[in-house]
Design a protein around this motif. Structure first.
Motif, PDB file in Angstrom:
ATOM      1  N   ALA A  36      58.839  31.426   5.871  1.00 39.65           N
ATOM      2  CA  ALA A  36      58.187  31.887   7.176  1.00 39.65           C
ATOM      3  C   ALA A  36      58.734  30.713   8.316  1.00 39.65           C
ATOM      4  O   ALA A  36      58.908  29.693   7.789  1.00 39.65           O
ATOM      5  N   SER A  37      58.879  31.266   9.622  1.00 34.89           N
ATOM      6  CA  SER A  37      59.157  30.362  10.720  1.00 34.89           C
ATOM      7  C   SER A  37      59.000  30.874  12.113  1.00 34.89           C
ATOM      8  O   SER A  37      58.870  32.021  11.906  1.00 34.89           O
ATOM      9  N   LYS A  38      58.592  30.154  13.080  1.00 34.94           N
ATOM     10  CA  LYS A  38      58.570  30.283  14.443  1.00 34.94           C
ATOM     11  C   LYS A  38      58.199  29.097  15.115  1.00 34.94           C
ATOM     12  O   LYS A  38      58.008  28.038  14.807  1.00 34.94           O
ATOM     13  N   MET A  39      58.626  29.255  16.549  1.00 31.76           N
ATOM     14  CA  MET A  39      58.575  28.359  17.513  1.00 31.76           C
ATOM     15  C   MET A  39      57.412  28.454  18.208  1.00 31.76           C
ATOM     16  O   MET A  39      57.045  29.501  18.609  1.00 31.76           O
ATOM     17  N   ILE A  40      56.472  27.157  18.279  1.00 37.32           N
ATOM     18  CA  ILE A  40      55.455  27.021  18.810  1.00 37.32           C
ATOM     19  C   ILE A  40      55.218  25.913  19.959  1.00 37.32           C
ATOM     20  O   ILE A  40      55.981  25.117  19.900  1.00 37.32           O
ATOM     21  N   HIS A  41      54.642  26.272  21.185  1.00 38.73           N
ATOM     22  CA  HIS A  41      54.221  24.914  21.839  1.00 38.73           C
ATOM     23  C   HIS A  41      52.638  24.680  21.517  1.00 38.73           C
ATOM     24  O   HIS A  41      51.986  25.330  22.141  1.00 38.73           O
ATOM     25  N   MET A  42      52.321  23.699  20.819  1.00 42.92           N
ATOM     26  CA  MET A  42      51.166  23.354  20.286  1.00 42.92           C
ATOM     27  C   MET A  42      50.131  22.987  21.501  1.00 42.92           C
ATOM     28  O   MET A  42      50.658  22.259  22.281  1.00 42.92           O
ATOM     29  N   SER A  43      49.060  23.659  21.585  1.00 41.78           N
ATOM     30  CA  SER A  43      47.884  23.076  22.623  1.00 41.78           C
ATOM     31  C   SER A  43      47.329  21.768  21.884  1.00 41.78           C
ATOM     32  O   SER A  43      47.563  21.441  20.786  1.00 41.78           O
ATOM     33  N   GLN A  44      46.692  21.212  22.909  1.00 45.02           N
ATOM     34  CA  GLN A  44      45.949  19.713  22.459  1.00 45.02           C
ATOM     35  C   GLN A  44      44.828  20.134  21.416  1.00 45.02           C
ATOM     36  O   GLN A  44      44.766  19.332  20.405  1.00 45.02           O
ATOM     37  N   GLU A  45      44.171  21.216  21.212  1.00 46.45           N
ATOM     38  CA  GLU A  45      43.245  21.607  20.387  1.00 46.45           C
ATOM     39  C   GLU A  45      43.943  21.743  19.054  1.00 46.45           C
ATOM     40  O   GLU A  45      43.594  21.437  17.935  1.00 46.45           O
ATOM     41  N   GLN A  46      45.088  22.566  19.134  1.00 45.29           N
ATOM     42  CA  GLN A  46      45.716  22.851  17.825  1.00 45.29           C
ATOM     43  C   GLN A  46      46.428  21.155  17.196  1.00 45.29           C
ATOM     44  O   GLN A  46      46.163  21.190  16.069  1.00 45.29           O
ATOM     45  N   ALA A  47      46.985  20.487  17.903  1.00 47.32           N
ATOM     46  CA  ALA A  47      47.431  19.244  17.361  1.00 47.32           C
ATOM     47  C   ALA A  47      46.264  18.601  17.001  1.00 47.32           C
ATOM     48  O   ALA A  47      46.490  17.582  16.091  1.00 47.32           O
TER      49      ALA A  47
END
Ligand code: DGI
Length: 143
Positions: A36-47
């Motif tokens: 599995a693989s994807k590009m994301i830009h994490m939100s502050q809440e996610q991080a």
């Protein structure tokens, strides 16, 4: 040895340096399969949620700021003894202490920007995989 899954992140520093392919090559050359693989830009809440265990550490705010500073690649790696195998090819947390030839030794210089994350145990791997991927995003090999 059992087939395991582990969770991996190519962090914003390494993505910015165009090292996605080089690091994926390390995984595959080590016998780990990207399922599995994807590009994301994490939100502050996610991080913050991902690194919740480090909430009280002095570097927590800068860690969250770094992890949200640019896109990351998140992936699930599968293979024999995958959790330890990935930790071995990553090298120590501090690139200055990472064994020669490891991902962190070759591609990072700072403990605060150390190119990759990898789960440290089978239990944390399961939690971290579920944090970023639904079951139908994981594609075990059929051939
Ligand atoms: O599992 P690791 O990523 O190898 O290490 P960890 O779970 O102990 O720490 C998570 C991340 O937090 C690590 O990859 C980089 C950051 N970190 C750990 N120790 C320090 C740190 N960042 C700074 N600035 N200083 C530290 O001492």
């Amino acid at each position: 040895m059992a087939i395991q899954r582990t969770f991996s992140i190519i962090k914003p520093d390494a993505v910015a340096k165009n090292l996605i392919g080089a690091i994926y090559n390390r995984f595959e050359s080590a016998g780990l399969t990207i399922v599995a693989s994807k590009m994301i830009h994490m939100s502050q809440e996610q991080a913050e949620g991902f690194y919740a265990e480090h909430k009280e550490r002095p570097f927590f705010a800068s860690l969250v700021e770094f992890m949200t500073s640019g896109p990351v690649m998140v992936q699930v790696l599968e293979g024999e003894n995958a959790v330890l195998a990935n930790r071995e090819i990553m090298g120590a947390t501090n690139p200055a202490e990472a064994a020669r030839g490891t991902i962190r030794s070759c591609f990072a210089t700072e403990v605060s920007e150390n190119a990759v994350h990898g789960s440290d145990a089978v239990e944390s791997a399961a939690r971290e995989i579920a944090y970023f991927f639904s079951d139908d995003e994981i594609c075990p090999r059929t051939r």
